[in-house]
Design an enzyme around this catalytic site. Structure first.
Site: not given
Ligand code: G3P
Ligand code: MG
Length: 244
Positions: A13, A55
């Site tokens: 992630h 992000h």
């Molecule tokens: O793509 C999965 C996840 O990354 C979505 O949430 O907020 O971490 O981008 P976020």
């Molecule tokens: Mg993401």
């Protein structure tokens, strides 16, 4: 029926999760070193239209900059430290361009889930720019995803051969309609609050599901047993290379 997406089971992630500054090339290198086969990262546009890994819409949480990403040029972003807030050992780590990220994934043999993360008002443009840069990439190595239906529609238009997933916070009752509207063949949804009962109808329809963000083995095992294809995790250290 679209082709099945060949997901790595365990996806890093934001590149490196807890082990590296998020959305950095350092994260990719650490993920690869741990035996991880796939990374997820977020892409947004600078003021001059350059896609970079970030992000948040603002710079404060992950960099030594301040203000809105969408008001900064790529040259200004390139001067920022995007690693030091994670740990001083990463203090010179930049927020990479999307092109540098793709290059590094190719060098490391990493599969990439590119999350199109438009700043408000740039949904269509971000979808177009990102899709343009992956349109020529061979099959099976890149997957596009987004919470933005508009961005996914643009991606479908520009790079129809690259698979797409719709991001949601829950499994919506009208998931079939939402996937059709977005031109997506898979759903990426938050693990919190989903149940085996909600997953089953997708599996029966051969719609692939991946879940974020899963930071314990027990939850991952339950999700895999229910038919989930992949999980996004910050805790790559919980899995052995052969499990990923
Ligand atoms: O793509 C999965 C996840 O990354 C979505 O949430 O907020 O971490 O981008 P976020
Ligand atoms: Mg993401």
């Amino acid at each position: 029926m679209p082709h099945l997406i060949r997901y790595p089971r365990i996806i890093a992630h934001r590149c490196g999760g807890a082990l590296a500054p998020e959305n950095t090339l350092a994260g990719m290198r650490i993920a690869a070193r741990l035996g991880c086969r796939g990374v997820e990262f977020d892409v947004a546009l600078t003021a001059d239209g350059v896609p970079i890994l970030m992000h948040d819409a603002t710079l404060e949480r992950t960099t030594n900059g301040a203000g809105f990403l969408a008001t900064k040029t790529a040259a200004e972003i390139a001067c920022l430290d995007a690693g030091g807030k994670h740990h001083r050992a990463f203090a010179v780590e930049p927020a990479p361009t999307f092109q540098a990220a793709l290059q590094t994934c190719a060098e490391l043999g990493l599969w990439a889930n590119v999350e199109i993360k438009p700043t408000p008002g740039t949904e269509a443009e971000t979808g177009r720019v990102v899709a343009n840069l992956v349109a020529g990439i061979g099959p099976g190595t890149v997957l596009l995803s987004s919470f933005s239906v508009l961005a996914l529609q643009q991606a479908l238009h520009v790079a129809p051969a690259i698979p797409r997933a719709l991001l949601t916070e829950t499994i919506p009752a009208d998931w079939r309609d939402q996937l059709v509207a977005a031109g997506a063949s898979a759903l990426h949804t938050a693990a919190s609050g989903i149940t085996v009962d909600l997953i089953a109808p997708l599996c029966h329809s051969r719609i692939q599901l991946a879940c974020y963000t899963v930071n314990d083995r027990a939850t991952a095992a339950t999700l895999f047993a229910a038919g989930v294809s992949a999980i996004f995790t910050d805790r790559l250290d919980l899995w052995m290379p052969e499990e990923m």
